[in-house]
Motif scaffolding. Structure first.
Motif, PDB file in Angstrom:
ATOM      1  N   HIS A 151       0.838  -1.208   0.000  1.00 56.55           N
ATOM      2  CA  HIS A 151       0.000   0.000   0.000  1.00 56.55           C
ATOM      3  C   HIS A 151       0.868   1.252   0.000  1.00 56.55           C
ATOM      4  CE1 HIS A 151       0.783   0.347   4.383  1.00 56.55           C
ATOM      5  NE2 HIS A 151       0.441   1.611   4.226  1.00 56.55           N
ATOM      6  N   SER A 152       2.125   1.102   0.413  1.00 57.89           N
ATOM      7  CA  SER A 152       3.094   2.193   0.333  1.00 57.89           C
ATOM      8  C   SER A 152       4.451   1.581   0.049  1.00 57.89           C
ATOM      9  CB  SER A 152       3.122   3.007   1.633  1.00 57.89           C
ATOM     10  OG  SER A 152       3.564   2.210   2.715  1.00 57.89           O
ATOM     11  N   GLY A 153       5.457   2.419  -0.143  1.00 55.82           N
ATOM     12  CA  GLY A 153       6.770   1.909  -0.483  1.00 55.82           C
ATOM     13  C   GLY A 153       6.949   1.769  -1.982  1.00 55.82           C
ATOM     14  N   LYS A 154       8.007   1.091  -2.382  1.00 52.49           N
ATOM     15  CA  LYS A 154       8.369   1.000  -3.796  1.00 52.49           C
ATOM     16  C   LYS A 154       7.698  -0.149  -4.525  1.00 52.49           C
ATOM     17  CE  LYS A 154      12.910   3.129  -3.053  1.00 52.49           C
ATOM     18  NZ  LYS A 154      14.389   2.973  -3.189  1.00 52.49           N
ATOM     19  N   GLY A 155       7.151  -1.106  -3.790  1.00 55.99           N
ATOM     20  CA  GLY A 155       6.520  -2.254  -4.431  1.00 55.99           C
ATOM     21  C   GLY A 155       5.183  -1.919  -5.064  1.00 55.99           C
ATOM     22  N   LYS A 156       4.775  -2.738  -6.018  1.00 56.15           N
ATOM     23  CA  LYS A 156       3.498  -2.557  -6.711  1.00 56.15           C
ATOM     24  C   LYS A 156       2.562  -3.704  -6.367  1.00 56.15           C
ATOM     25  CE  LYS A 156       5.100   1.057  -8.905  1.00 56.15           C
ATOM     26  NZ  LYS A 156       4.645   2.414  -8.548  1.00 56.15           N
ATOM     27  N   PRO A 157       1.329  -3.423  -5.984  1.00 58.42           N
ATOM     28  CA  PRO A 157       0.381  -4.495  -5.666  1.00 58.42           C
ATOM     29  C   PRO A 157       0.118  -5.398  -6.871  1.00 58.42           C
ATOM     30  CG  PRO A 157      -0.418  -2.370  -4.886  1.00 58.42           C
ATOM     31  CD  PRO A 157       0.748  -2.083  -5.765  1.00 58.42           C
ATOM     32  N   ILE A 158      -0.114  -6.675  -6.594  1.00 58.91           N
ATOM     33  CA  ILE A 158      -0.361  -7.618  -7.679  1.00 58.91           C
ATOM     34  C   ILE A 158      -1.822  -7.631  -8.097  1.00 58.91           C
ATOM     35  CG2 ILE A 158       1.573  -9.101  -7.037  1.00 58.91           C
ATOM     36  CD1 ILE A 158      -0.445 -10.995  -5.699  1.00 58.91           C
ATOM     37  N   THR A 159      -2.711  -7.055  -7.280  1.00 62.34           N
ATOM     38  CA  THR A 159      -4.133  -7.056  -7.598  1.00 62.34           C
ATOM     39  C   THR A 159      -4.638  -5.636  -7.842  1.00 62.34           C
ATOM     40  OG1 THR A 159      -4.849  -6.830  -5.290  1.00 62.34           O
ATOM     41  CG2 THR A 159      -4.485  -9.082  -6.127  1.00 62.34           C
ATOM     42  N   MET A 160      -5.722  -5.539  -8.563  1.00 64.83           N
ATOM     43  CA  MET A 160      -6.368  -4.241  -8.763  1.00 64.83           C
ATOM     44  C   MET A 160      -6.859  -3.688  -7.434  1.00 64.83           C
ATOM     45  SD  MET A 160      -6.458  -3.466 -12.104  1.00 64.83           S
ATOM     46  CE  MET A 160      -7.971  -2.657 -12.640  1.00 64.83           C
ATOM     47  N   GLU A 161      -7.311  -4.579  -6.561  1.00 63.30           N
ATOM     48  CA  GLU A 161      -7.804  -4.155  -5.251  1.00 63.30           C
ATOM     49  C   GLU A 161      -6.684  -3.545  -4.408  1.00 63.30           C
ATOM     50  OE1 GLU A 161     -10.538  -7.168  -6.979  1.00 63.30           O
ATOM     51  OE2 GLU A 161      -8.363  -7.040  -6.746  1.00 63.30           O
ATOM     52  N   GLY A 162      -5.492  -4.135  -4.500  1.00 61.38           N
ATOM     53  CA  GLY A 162      -4.351  -3.570  -3.804  1.00 61.38           C
ATOM     54  C   GLY A 162      -3.980  -2.199  -4.342  1.00 61.38           C
ATOM     55  N   LYS A 163      -4.090  -2.022  -5.649  1.00 63.68           N
ATOM     56  CA  LYS A 163      -3.824  -0.718  -6.260  1.00 63.68           C
ATOM     57  C   LYS A 163      -4.829   0.327  -5.773  1.00 63.68           C
ATOM     58  CE  LYS A 163      -1.805  -2.621 -10.519  1.00 63.68           C
ATOM     59  NZ  LYS A 163      -1.945  -2.740 -11.988  1.00 63.68           N
ATOM     60  N   ILE A 164      -6.075  -0.087  -5.603  1.00 64.98           N
ATOM     61  CA  ILE A 164      -7.091   0.840  -5.093  1.00 64.98           C
ATOM     62  C   ILE A 164      -6.686   1.361  -3.716  1.00 64.98           C
ATOM     63  CG2 ILE A 164      -9.436   0.954  -4.129  1.00 64.98           C
ATOM     64  CD1 ILE A 164     -10.368  -0.806  -6.420  1.00 64.98           C
ATOM     65  N   ILE A 165      -6.270   0.468  -2.824  1.00 66.49           N
ATOM     66  CA  ILE A 165      -5.949   0.897  -1.463  1.00 66.49           C
ATOM     67  C   ILE A 165      -4.695   1.764  -1.438  1.00 66.49           C
ATOM     68  CG2 ILE A 165      -5.312   0.115   0.858  1.00 66.49           C
ATOM     69  CD1 ILE A 165      -8.304  -0.110   0.043  1.00 66.49           C
ATOM     70  N   HIS A 166      -3.765   1.515  -2.325  1.00 68.97           N
ATOM     71  CA  HIS A 166      -2.593   2.398  -2.424  1.00 68.97           C
ATOM     72  C   HIS A 166      -3.037   3.845  -2.587  1.00 68.97           C
ATOM     73  CE1 HIS A 166       1.338   3.929  -3.713  1.00 68.97           C
ATOM     74  NE2 HIS A 166       0.703   4.533  -4.683  1.00 68.97           N
TER      75      HIS A 166
END
Length: 332
Positions: free
Chosen positions: A160-175
């Protein structure tokens, strides 16, 4: 057909092809599925019932013990969840996964907000609350067993923060829902504290986002939904991206790093630093469950886990108990 199986089937029929499906979710330790709840629903419930989530009600968002109506980490997490679910529902993504990530994203945050995070980072060489949140749900909860969440939920919490990218669309939403929430609500709390006024906002923020907290959230959420539908990914329009970047820079300069809050930040840093050093020198003074983890995790990591987990009020209580003399009222 079980209730859970019906829900899983409905996900395939009703949700976008881009949505995460609970039937496909995996855990590090396989376990029997619930008759009624999907795997993502169980993740959400485990987080809500965790000790780490309960502690968020006594952890600072920005303003340290400022009054009844200021945000805490718990209210922030609930607000992120509400924003995230609105976006997920509009885009036909998985609301249960979105909610689980939102409720768990800050469970590893320190007392006293980012001041506490910064001092642990300085003392240890590296500390990030998103990584600590993953440690909490993966290793520390339930007496060291962890919550055994799905990899999709854990990935969203970590990234949700940091340099990594979420693997799911849902994770991207929370970012992005996290950013929408803290920008708008920290701005709202800043007005309550008489530090900011609507006219203080940069012109592009006033024009593209607004000055009323509710309408500001609506503006950003609406832009994300429309832009993401067109792009097939979680994104904003170019204009909104620029306005949000300016808004964030303004908040860091005016609030998060401001001189107005420097005294409170300094006090918080001093308390956390002294507690950290004390328990490094006196590990036998930590609770027994933490002492028992030293062989597995080492002394420094164990002290970090303990100090990062305590609440604002308990940190102050510990500091007083350890360092302040027990001065009482003298009776003649």
């Amino acid at each position: 057909m079980k209730v859970r199986e019906r829900t899983e089937e409905n996900e395939y029929q009703m949700l976008s092809s881009l949505a995460a499906k609970s039937r496909d979710a995996t855990r590090e330790r396989p376990e029997e599925d619930c008759e009624f709840r999907t795997r993502f629903q169980r993740d959400r419930d485990r987080i809500i019932h965790s000790k780490a989530f309960r502690r968020l009600k006594h952890k600072t968002q920005v303003y340290i013990i400022s009054g009844d109506h200021y945000r805490t980490r718990m209210t922030h997490s609930l607000e992120v969840s509400q924003i995230g679910r609105t976006i997920a529902r509009s885009l036909r993504l998985n609301e249960d996964l979105t909610e689980a990530i939102a409720l768990g994203h800050d469970v590893g945050h320190t007392a006293f907000g980012h001041a506490g995070e910064a001092v642990l980072d300085r003392l240890t060489g590296h500390f990030a609350h998103n990584e600590q949140s993953l440690r909490v749900v993966k290793y520390l909860e339930k007496g060291g067993k962890g919550l055994n969440l799905t990899k999709e939920t854990m990935d969203g919490i970590l990234n949700h923060s940091g340099k990594g990218k979420p693997i799911t669309m849902e994770g991207k939403i929370i970012h992005w829902a996290d950013r929408i929430a803290y920008l708008c609500h920290d701005y709202d709390d800043s007005m309550r504290a008489d530090i900011l006024k609507p006219d203080d906002l940069p012109r592009i923020v006033i024009e593209k986002i607004g000055t009323d907290t509710s309408k500001m959230i609506t503006a950003m959420v609406s832009d994300m939904i429309r832009s993401s539908e067109k792009a097939g990914d979680i994104t904003f329009s170019r204009e909104m991206t620029e306005a949000m970047g300016t808004f964030r820079e303004f908040m860091f300069n005016s609030i998060y790093h401001s001189e107005r809050l420097a005294k409170e930040r300094g006090q918080a840093v001093f308390v956390i630093e002294q507690l950290f050093k004390y328990f490094m020198d006196n590990p036998d003074k930590m609770p027994h469950e933490f002492q028992a983890r030293q062989d597995q995790w080492g002394l420094e990591q164990t002290v970090v886990d303990y100090v990062a987990g305590i609440t604002d009020s308990y940190a102050v209580q510990l500091f007083n108990d350890i360092f302040m003399p027990p001065v009482g009222v003298m009776v003649k």
